[in-house]
Design a protein around this motif. Structure first.
Motif, PDB file in Angstrom:
ATOM      1  N   ASP A 230     -15.847 -23.800  26.126  1.00  0.00           N
ATOM      2  CA  ASP A 230     -17.281 -23.887  26.399  1.00  0.00           C
ATOM      3  C   ASP A 230     -17.977 -22.599  25.992  1.00  0.00           C
ATOM      4  N   GLU A 231     -19.037 -22.729  25.216  1.00  0.00           N
ATOM      5  CA  GLU A 231     -19.770 -21.569  24.741  1.00  0.00           C
ATOM      6  C   GLU A 231     -20.652 -20.966  25.819  1.00  0.00           C
ATOM      7  N   MET A 232     -20.795 -19.646  25.786  1.00  0.00           N
ATOM      8  CA  MET A 232     -21.778 -18.984  26.624  1.00  0.00           C
ATOM      9  C   MET A 232     -23.179 -19.413  26.191  1.00  0.00           C
ATOM     10  N   VAL A 233     -24.085 -19.515  27.152  1.00  0.00           N
ATOM     11  CA  VAL A 233     -25.452 -19.947  26.881  1.00  0.00           C
ATOM     12  C   VAL A 233     -26.415 -18.916  27.450  1.00  0.00           C
ATOM     13  N   ALA A 234     -27.494 -18.656  26.715  1.00  0.00           N
ATOM     14  CA  ALA A 234     -28.543 -17.746  27.178  1.00  0.00           C
ATOM     15  C   ALA A 234     -29.856 -18.502  27.306  1.00  0.00           C
ATOM     16  N   TYR A 235     -30.571 -18.231  28.379  1.00  0.00           N
ATOM     17  CA  TYR A 235     -31.905 -18.789  28.607  1.00  0.00           C
ATOM     18  C   TYR A 235     -32.888 -17.634  28.524  1.00  0.00           C
ATOM     19  N   VAL A 243     -36.539 -20.822  25.764  1.00  0.00           N
ATOM     20  CA  VAL A 243     -35.583 -21.390  24.817  1.00  0.00           C
ATOM     21  C   VAL A 243     -34.176 -21.152  25.329  1.00  0.00           C
ATOM     22  N   ILE A 244     -33.294 -22.078  25.055  1.00  0.00           N
ATOM     23  CA  ILE A 244     -31.883 -21.956  25.408  1.00  0.00           C
ATOM     24  C   ILE A 244     -31.088 -21.848  24.120  1.00  0.00           C
ATOM     25  N   ILE A 245     -30.226 -20.837  24.019  1.00  0.00           N
ATOM     26  CA  ILE A 245     -29.427 -20.651  22.815  1.00  0.00           C
ATOM     27  C   ILE A 245     -27.951 -20.548  23.193  1.00  0.00           C
ATOM     28  N   SER A 246     -27.111 -20.968  22.273  1.00  0.00           N
ATOM     29  CA  SER A 246     -25.670 -20.800  22.419  1.00  0.00           C
ATOM     30  C   SER A 246     -25.194 -19.942  21.257  1.00  0.00           C
ATOM     31  N   GLU A 247     -23.907 -19.659  21.227  1.00  0.00           N
ATOM     32  CA  GLU A 247     -23.380 -18.813  20.150  1.00  0.00           C
ATOM     33  C   GLU A 247     -23.561 -19.458  18.779  1.00  0.00           C
ATOM     34  N   LYS A 248     -23.501 -20.789  18.726  1.00  0.00           N
ATOM     35  CA  LYS A 248     -23.578 -21.464  17.433  1.00  0.00           C
ATOM     36  C   LYS A 248     -24.974 -21.990  17.106  1.00  0.00           C
ATOM     37  N   ALA A 249     -25.811 -22.152  18.123  1.00  0.00           N
ATOM     38  CA  ALA A 249     -27.139 -22.716  17.894  1.00  0.00           C
ATOM     39  C   ALA A 249     -28.182 -21.707  18.334  1.00  0.00           C
ATOM     40  N   LEU A 250     -28.618 -20.884  17.398  1.00  0.00           N
ATOM     41  CA  LEU A 250     -29.580 -19.840  17.717  1.00  0.00           C
ATOM     42  C   LEU A 250     -30.968 -20.446  17.880  1.00  0.00           C
TER      43      LEU A 250
END
Length: 285
Positions: A230-235, A243-250
């Motif tokens: 599971d990728e880390m997610v940033a809000y 916006v919500i971003i993950s390691e692969k979906a900027l």
């Protein structure tokens, strides 16, 4: 820990099915043709625009050559969990779709890190403090009360000794900004001190004397999850929205990765933040 959110389970299942297909060396179109499905079905399953049944999951796994009992059970269990309503379903009329996604991540995280430069984070607010904020930012008494109830229920589910690890760093502006009366702020300070006593919760503050530090202007939340895949997610929040971003979906606001924000958080937490104390909160010598 609270049960993982069905929305998060759906996203996790889609990711596992996509990886299984790629591991089998198949394209989405090929899978659809070989299973005599509509050309768009596999695309929609992996995009999350349609649900996926337990039966379809079993068919896909068999087609991809995945037959191990433990792996099949784990993925079919995900499919069952993904079809359940989330605990916050009664509040759907009062929150945005983006915030529904946020709730899914928050409910499923094993570690939550929150930097806040303006107001006390929602998971740490007293009901009175939360109501004061909601009254000023939401139209109507009913909306305010429903959103306050949602905030308190989030706390009850997460901010407890058997909940996720929670790390909060607050700029001193959060402490000094009056929200409501002096009594409101006194009770909020007492709650911060009480929450900080939980074994899995850490609240730290950055005093004005620390000056300028990394990412000091914008609030952000980082979610880490128990699964290795599971990728880390940033809000992220800004004047333009969230916006919500993950390691692969900027995201559209920042091309930085969640791990970049993790580095920032660690530096602030370790080098400029200090323990939250009664003396700091109440100004006692």
């Amino acid at each position: 820990m609270a049960q993982e959110d069905p929305g998060f389970q759906r996203a996790r299942l889609r990711d596992r099915l996509r990886k299984a297909r790629e591991g089998a060396g198949l394209k989405q179109r090929e899978v659809a043709e070989q299973l005599d499905w509509s050309p768009s079905k596999v695309i929609r399953i992996e995009a999350g625009t349609v649900g996926v049944s337990v039966t379809d999951v079993r068919v896909l796994l068999g087609h991809y050559g995945i037959t191990g009992q433990a792996q099949v059970k784990a993925l079919t269990d995900m499919a069952r969990a993904a079809r359940q309503p989330p605990w916050w379903a009664p509040y759907r009329s009062w929150v945005s779709q983006d915030f529904e996604t946020y709730l899914g991540y928050e409910s499923s995280a094993s570690i939550i890190r929150n930097f806040e430069p303006h107001v006390v984070p929602g998971l740490l607010q007293t009901e009175e403090y939360a109501r004061e904020l909601m009254t000023r930012t939401n139209a109507g008494t009913e909306a305010t009360e429903r959103l306050v109830q949602l905030r308190i229920e989030r706390q009850n589910r997460l901010v407890r000794a058997d909940g996720p690890d929670v790390f909060c760093v607050l700029d001193e502006a959060v402490i000094r900004r009056a929200v409501g009366s002096q009594e409101t702020m006194r009770r909020q300070y007492e709650k911060l001190l009480a929450i900080n006593e939980l074994p899995n919760v850490t609240v730290r503050t950055v005093p004005f004397g620390a000056g300028i530090y990394r990412q000091f202007r914008s609030p952000y939340v980082l979610f880490e999850f128990p699964g290795d895949e599971d990728e880390m997610v940033a809000y992220l929040e800004s004047a333009d929205g969230e916006v919500i971003i993950s390691e692969k979906a900027l995201g559209r606001i920042s091309q930085r990765r969640p791990t970049d924000y993790l580095d920032d958080f660690w530096e602030v937490e370790r080098e400029v933040a200090t323990e939250v104390t009664r003396e700091f909160l109440f100004g006692q010598s």
